[in-house]
Design an enzyme around this catalytic site. Structure first.
Site, PDB file in Angstrom:
ATOM      1  N   LYS A 132      37.232 -26.927  36.231  1.00  0.00           N
ATOM      2  CA  LYS A 132      35.882 -26.878  36.774  1.00  0.00           C
ATOM      3  C   LYS A 132      35.818 -25.772  37.814  1.00  0.00           C
ATOM      4  CE  LYS A 132      34.746 -29.437  40.189  1.00  0.00           C
ATOM      5  NZ  LYS A 132      34.480 -30.560  41.101  1.00  0.00           N
ATOM      6  N   ILE A 183      40.324 -26.925  30.780  1.00  0.00           N
ATOM      7  CA  ILE A 183      38.925 -26.648  31.147  1.00  0.00           C
ATOM      8  C   ILE A 183      38.732 -26.861  32.655  1.00  0.00           C
ATOM      9  CG2 ILE A 183      37.836 -26.991  28.904  1.00  0.00           C
ATOM     10  CD1 ILE A 183      37.290 -29.933  29.845  1.00  0.00           C
ATOM     11  N   TYR A 201      27.411 -35.979  32.907  1.00  0.00           N
ATOM     12  CA  TYR A 201      27.389 -34.962  33.957  1.00  0.00           C
ATOM     13  C   TYR A 201      25.963 -34.639  34.406  1.00  0.00           C
ATOM     14  CZ  TYR A 201      32.187 -33.997  32.315  1.00  0.00           C
ATOM     15  OH  TYR A 201      33.499 -34.082  31.926  1.00  0.00           O
ATOM     16  N   LEU A 232      43.791 -28.961  37.653  1.00  0.00           N
ATOM     17  CA  LEU A 232      44.328 -28.604  38.972  1.00  0.00           C
ATOM     18  C   LEU A 232      44.469 -29.843  39.845  1.00  0.00           C
ATOM     19  CD1 LEU A 232      42.191 -25.385  39.558  1.00  0.00           C
ATOM     20  CD2 LEU A 232      44.384 -25.623  38.379  1.00  0.00           C
TER      21      LEU A 232
END
Length: 277
Positions: free
Chosen positions: A233, A231, A53, A192
């Site tokens: 984002k 988790i 990341y 999501l």
């Protein structure tokens, strides 16, 4: 080393808070650090990052800036596929600790079983880091059952978690069942579906019924599954707060049945080196 805070309530799995903050693509230094700080001061205690990341330094800054003790934060990062030889795991894990500005991480993952991944060479390095107190828990990511079986045979440390893409359009029933039977927690990334769940009619219906957001419905559905954490984002305070509201949403059996009746399947993260390809 300071005593770690134990997260023992219903919103944790073996000390890992079930709702965390994902930081993928959050690479602007000020935005990333500020979002981590905001999340922690809002109540989040699980922060997820990775070498790939390119933001471990900023995540660490956000943790340092927050009015929350480091030892109350469950911090996870991941070793990238080009760093999975024994020596590279040891070396780059220590680099990640330096970037994060911490003495240990609560969870260190193998990011993918790909490229330099060799179970017999890679996994003993994770055991060594665990034995040395630099890593509290050993995890894997994007592993299929066959990879999990192999890892459990090689590792001395338990496989604490498997982080995989999971959401109502990719429910991962086989991996959920595997985790429940083998004491491996599931951590859902892209929970999501990178925003696609917002357009699913069944999720919209449940959201309207509860005066909730589609994001909250999707996250609440994940969190009601045994052994699953999520988790999402988020970088803006509004999205961080909205996701946090999923903890207060209680879905009933009718809601769950409607969500699980969704027939559409969509994997949003699908590189050529994915083990399912």
């Amino acid at each position: 080393m300071a005593q770690r805070e134990e997260h023992s309530d219903a919103q944790s799995l073996d000390g890992m808070p079930r709702l965390g903050l994902g930081t993928w693509e959050n690479t602007d230094d000020d935005t990333c650090a500020e979002s981590v700080r905001q999340a922690l001061e809002m109540g989040y205690r699980h922060i997820d990052t990775a070498q790939a990341y390119d933001n471990e330094e900023y995540v660490g800054q956000g943790i340092a800036d927050a009015d929350v003790d480091r030892d109350d934060v469950f911090l996870a990062t991941k070793i990238w596929t080009s760093n999975l030889s024994y020596d590279d795991v040891i070396h780059t894990a220590k680099e990640s600790l330096d970037e994060l500005g911490v003495d240990y991480v609560d969870l260190l993952y193998v990011h993918w079983p790909a490229n330099e991944y060799d179970p017999e060479d890679t996994l003993p390095a994770f055991d060594q880091l665990h034995d040395d107190g630099l890593v509290e828990n050993v995890g894997v990511s994007n592993f299929e059952p066959r990879h999990l079986d192999e890892a459990q045979e090689i590792l001395d440390a338990p496989v604490f978690a498997n982080q995989v893409e999971m959401h109502p359009l990719l429910p991962q029933d086989e991996l959920v069942e595997y985790g429940q039977e083998n004491d491996v927690n599931l951590v859902a990334y892209s929970p999501l579906a990178r925003g696609k769940v917002f357009d699913v009619p069944e999720i919209q219906d449940v959201a309207e019924k509860h005066d909730a957001s589609a994001a909250q419905v999707s996250l609440a559905w994940l969190l009601q599954r045994d052994g699953v954490a999520a988790i999402p984002k988020a970088s803006s305070e509004d999205h961080i707060r909205d996701n946090w509201g999923a903890l207060d949403l209680e879905l009933d059996a009718e809601d769950v049945e409607k969500i699980e009746s969704i027939e559409e399947r969509d994997r949003r993260v699908d590189p050529d080196f994915g083990p399912w390809n």
